[in-house]
Design an enzyme around this catalytic site. Structure first.
Site, PDB file in Angstrom:
ATOM      1  CG  ASN A   1      -1.845   1.129   1.326  1.00 32.59           C
ATOM      2  OD1 ASN A   1      -1.821   2.026   0.484  1.00 32.59           O
ATOM      3  ND2 ASN A   1      -2.684   1.140   2.348  1.00 32.59           N
TER       4      ASN A   1
ATOM      5  CE  LYS B   1      -0.537   2.265   5.852  1.00 31.84           C
ATOM      6  NZ  LYS B   1      -1.820   2.431   6.480  1.00 31.84           N
TER       7      LYS B   1
ATOM      8  NE  ARG C   1      -6.272   1.680   0.243  1.00 29.93           N
ATOM      9  CZ  ARG C   1      -6.062   2.975   0.441  1.00 29.93           C
ATOM     10  NH1 ARG C   1      -4.835   3.459   0.510  1.00 29.93           N
ATOM     11  NH2 ARG C   1      -7.076   3.812   0.558  1.00 29.93           N
TER      12      ARG C   1
ATOM     13  CG  HIS D   1     -12.865   4.212   3.941  1.00 25.87           C
ATOM     14  ND1 HIS D   1     -13.622   5.253   4.456  1.00 25.87           N
ATOM     15  CD2 HIS D   1     -11.576   4.563   4.136  1.00 25.87           C
ATOM     16  CE1 HIS D   1     -12.812   6.180   4.946  1.00 25.87           C
ATOM     17  NE2 HIS D   1     -11.559   5.782   4.764  1.00 25.87           N
TER      18      HIS D   1
ATOM     19  NE  ARG E   1     -10.098  13.458   4.611  1.00 23.65           N
ATOM     20  CZ  ARG E   1     -10.077  12.152   4.387  1.00 23.65           C
ATOM     21  NH1 ARG E   1     -11.082  11.560   3.771  1.00 23.65           N
ATOM     22  NH2 ARG E   1      -9.069  11.419   4.775  1.00 23.65           N
TER      23      ARG E   1
ATOM     24  CD  GLU F   1      -8.689  -0.530   4.862  1.00 21.49           C
ATOM     25  OE1 GLU F   1      -8.204  -0.134   5.933  1.00 21.49           O
ATOM     26  OE2 GLU F   1      -8.978   0.240   3.932  1.00 21.49           O
TER      27      GLU F   1
END
Ligand code: AMP
Length: 400
Positions: free
Chosen positions: A7, A14, A91, A180, A241, A385
């Site tokens: 990722n 990662k 990903r 997500h 956000r 994930e």
């Protein structure tokens, strides 16, 4: 069979090496500050001591080289040959309308990811750097790409078309995509598994509440609506956000504050808003809960606004699906904050969602939070994930 999951961020990488026989993590780690001074890898092989490798890494390829060395290291590594890595799962944030499911990486797939850079200018290029690095270093290992948007591609048009001139959808593909997706997919499947029910018969609302937060309506295993939109800015208020606001606020503030560029607008909506903007204290819910407990009114207000947002989406999605069987909380806040879970569920008793105060006193592990025998079940399911990406990768590679 071992799968390496990668990722990539713009300056980070990662990774997890997962043995798919028992779905166990053999090794994992994080590379930080790629291309910047102070690059380092924090590497953990299961059952061995953590090591930190500090070495200059000018790009993602060099970072990946050092990651592979770490995985193979005699003392702190996990395997003895790269041949033990059967496939790599990457990903990628945005698959646009081109990807409704994970895909085996080919030149055409890379081109399609490149085409979608316009929809994710910060994230897709980083993901592509990871793919290119793996192709250079392990050219014969099959690779699969898993998109954050793909799970939401089953939404019907009435839930993804915005009420703006239709030509902008046709010209620029402006529509709701949602994010997500890997997390919403993992926790909805896991919920059905834990409850020993067929997901095809379940109406599930999944709440991924973390630094970025989104909610999804998953009917019979398929996403029919989600709170994030064209970008991960829409929906719930988040750490920094704004989430949903009246769009007219933007030109109003531009006029009042003399803002002239979209970069400045993006900056205040993405980095200075949300619970940080409301509270003026922090984007971290632990700080907000502490401040609220100490009597800080704006911290309380920020938490209330966030929980109101969760409640509204859950109720709206239950109504869209016609009923709700399962409500799942996941990610940093969803897994850890009993305060947020309890407050968000206040009022949802009208839908049969009754959270139990004692059962809700749980952190970071799978749990059922409702006592009722009939009616919907409320659950905490830590997201995974990486495992979902590894499963999808294995699936695609096995069915080539
Ligand atoms: P994530 O993006 O999923 O890693 O979530 C990170 C966020 O989870 C942090 O910014 C915190 O706001 C929140 N978080 C983590 N631990 C806790 C906790 N014990 N209580 C409340 N919020 C938490």
């Amino acid at each position: 069979m071992n799968i390496l999951v990668i990722n990539c961020g713009s300056s980070s990488l990662k990774y997890q090496l997962i043995d798919m026989k028992e779905e166990t993590v053999l090794a994992k780690g994080l590379v930080e500050r790629i291309g910047i001074e102070g690059s380092r890898i924090k590497h953990d092989t299961t059952g061995k001591e953590r090591v930190t490798i500090e070495e200059p890494m000018k790009d993602h390829k060099r970072a990946l080289e050092l990651v592979l060395n770490a995985i193979l290291d005699k003392n702190y590594g996990a395997i003895s040959s790269l041949d033990e890595i059967a496939a790599i799962g990457h990903r990628i944030l945005h698959g646009g309308e081109d990807f409704v499911q994970p895909a085996l990486i080919t030149n055409e797939v890379i081109e399609a990811i490149r085409k979608n850079i316009v929809l994710a200018p910060l994230h897709n290029p980083a993901g592509l750097m990871g793919i290119e690095a793996c192709r250079d270093l392990m050219p014969d290992t099959p690779m699969v790409v898993v998109f954050d948007t793909a799970f939401h591609q089953t939404m019907p048009a009435e839930n993804y078309i915005y009420p703006i001139p239709y030509e902008y959808y046709e010209k620029y593909k402006i529509r709701r995509y949602g994010f997500h997706g890997t997390s919403h997919k993992y926790v909805s499947l896991r919920a059905a598994e834990i409850l020993n029910k067929d997901i095809k018969n379940l109406n599930i609302v999944t709440c991924h509440l973390g630094n970025g937060s989104s909610i999804a309506a998953v009917k019979g295993g398929k996403c029919i609506d989600t709170s994030m939109g064209l970008t991960p800015l829409e929906g719930l208020p988040m750490g920094t956000r704004s989430g949903d606001i009246d769009p007219a606020i933007i030109p109003f503030i531009m006029d009042k504050e003399g803002i002239t560029t979209s970069a400045e607008i993006n900056d205040f909506l993405n980095k200075k808003s949300g619970v940080l903007g409301i509270s003026g204290i922090s984007s971290d819910f632990r700080d907000l809960e502490d401040a609220a407990e100490a009597g800080n009114e704006r911290a309380k207000l920020a938490l209330n606004i966030f929980c109101n947002g969760v409640r509204k989406y859950v109720a709206a999605y239950a109504a869209q699906m016609g009923s709700i069987d399962v409500l799942v909380f996941t990610a940093g806040i969803g897994e850890n904050s009993s305060y947020v879970r309890e407050r968000s569920c206040k009022g949802l008793e009208c839908l049969g969602l009754i959270i139990d105060h004692e059962l809700n006193d749980v952190r970071g592990k799978e749990a059922i939070l409702s006592k009722n025998i009939v009616g919907p079940t409320i659950m905490v399911i830590p997201t995974n994930e990486e495992l979902m990406i590894a499963r999808d990768t294995l699936d695609i590679v096995n069915n080539r």
